[in-house]
Design an enzyme around this catalytic site. Structure first.
Site, PDB file in Angstrom:
ATOM      1  N   SER A  43      -8.976 -20.212  26.341  1.00  0.00           N
ATOM      2  CA  SER A  43      -9.429 -18.947  26.899  1.00  0.00           C
ATOM      3  C   SER A  43      -8.326 -18.317  27.753  1.00  0.00           C
ATOM      4  CB  SER A  43     -10.740 -19.169  27.675  1.00  0.00           C
ATOM      5  OG  SER A  43     -11.369 -17.943  27.960  1.00  0.00           O
ATOM      6  N   ASP A  46     -18.875 -17.961  19.455  1.00  0.00           N
ATOM      7  CA  ASP A  46     -18.313 -17.689  20.784  1.00  0.00           C
ATOM      8  C   ASP A  46     -18.828 -16.338  21.278  1.00  0.00           C
ATOM      9  OD1 ASP A  46     -16.600 -16.964  22.939  1.00  0.00           O
ATOM     10  OD2 ASP A  46     -14.985 -18.199  22.122  1.00  0.00           O
ATOM     11  N   HIS A  74     -17.820 -21.226  22.963  1.00  0.00           N
ATOM     12  CA  HIS A  74     -16.635 -21.116  23.815  1.00  0.00           C
ATOM     13  C   HIS A  74     -16.449 -22.340  24.714  1.00  0.00           C
ATOM     14  CE1 HIS A  74     -13.497 -18.401  25.395  1.00  0.00           C
ATOM     15  NE2 HIS A  74     -13.809 -18.784  26.615  1.00  0.00           N
TER      16      HIS A  74
END
Length: 275
Positions: free
Chosen positions: A145, A221, A254
């Protein structure tokens, strides 16, 4: 340096150290995994950069990477995601301030004094690692991320410093998405030209290249459509003739459940470059 934690795992040692970081003007913690290495042979180092809200703890307790680092005989270093301490500027929101350093060098106050994470990851931390642990001088970098953004930017701008780069669910065009716009406005000011040096998509458009990059992205995600811009990045790389291996995974989100599912493949990928 001061040893804070030490745990045996998969025959090696998972350690957490604290040190006074000159670049950041505060005490910082970082985690280092040392595989069983009785002959003290010099080993390659993989740097892992974590995402928003994380510390050095998330990756070492949730991903299960140690099994693969032991198998492939690589050292893995996981720093914190920002400067820390009562004297370090912060924000009440999760996506700015402590836990949200974005791996850049801030130029705006009150952030500029401490938020120099780009220089810390590029220079001070590797110097510390190579002075205190049995390394062979070869480095790779990966992250998740916000940390995937950091890994790609550092690798693109410093091709000679990193043998390889990979990312899970990276923020690929931070200049164009809410997370990046908020952080860059605060840390770098409103001049968007200054933002481009910390934007992987923009760097590739400017002609920066790496030998190759590997990206894994979950299709469930929640941030994929609004914050990550993976499809746009694939097209940017195609136009620039930048090799990139992007793999989409049905059903994955995620979280660290996704990272744990594929971290072994990333460790194996980097290990080939670190021999």
């Amino acid at each position: 340096m001061k040893l804070i934690e030490q745990h045996q795992i998969f025959g090696g040692s998972q350690q957490v150290w604290a040190h006074n970081a000159q670049t950041l003007q505060c005490e910082m913690k970082f985690a280092v995994y040392l595989p069983n290495n009785p002959e003290n042979r010099p080993l390659g180092v993989i740097y892992w950069l974590s995402g928003l809200t994380c510390t050095e703890q998330n990756f070492i307790t949730k991903s299960g990477f140690q099994r693969y680092a032991a198998e492939h005989q690589v050292i893995v270093v996981a720093p914190d995601t920002s400067p820390r301490g009562e004297q370090v500027p912060n924000d009440a929101a999760y996506d700015l301030g402590q836990g949200a350093g974005f791996y850049l060098n801030a130029t705006e106050q009150p952030w500029a004094t401490n938020y120099q994470m780009y220089d810390y990851i590029l220079n001070e931390l590797p110097d510390l690692i190579e002075a205190n642990f049995p390394t062979n001088g070869k480095r790779s970098i990966m992250g998740h991320s916000m940390g995937g953004h950091g890994a790609l930017v550092l690798a693109l701008r410093n091709r000679e410093r990193y043998q390889s780069v990979s990312a899970f669910s990276p923020i690929l065009s931070p200049s164009l998405v809410p997370w990046g716009e908020k952080a860059f406005s605060a840390y770098l000011g409103e001049d968007r030209e200054k933002w481009q040096q910390y934007d992987a998509s923009s760097l590739i458009q400017q002609g920066y290249k790496v030998q190759g990059m590997r990206i894994d992205q979950g299709l469930e995600d929640e941030f994929l459509p609004t914050q990550l811009r993976t499809e746009d990045f694939i097209e940017t790389c195609r136009v620039a003739n930048q090799p990139v291996d992007v793999r989409f995974h049905k059903g994955y989100d995620h979280s660290y459940y996704f990272i744990a599912s594929f971290i072994g493949e990333h460790i194996a990928y980097h290990a080939e470059f670190l021999k």
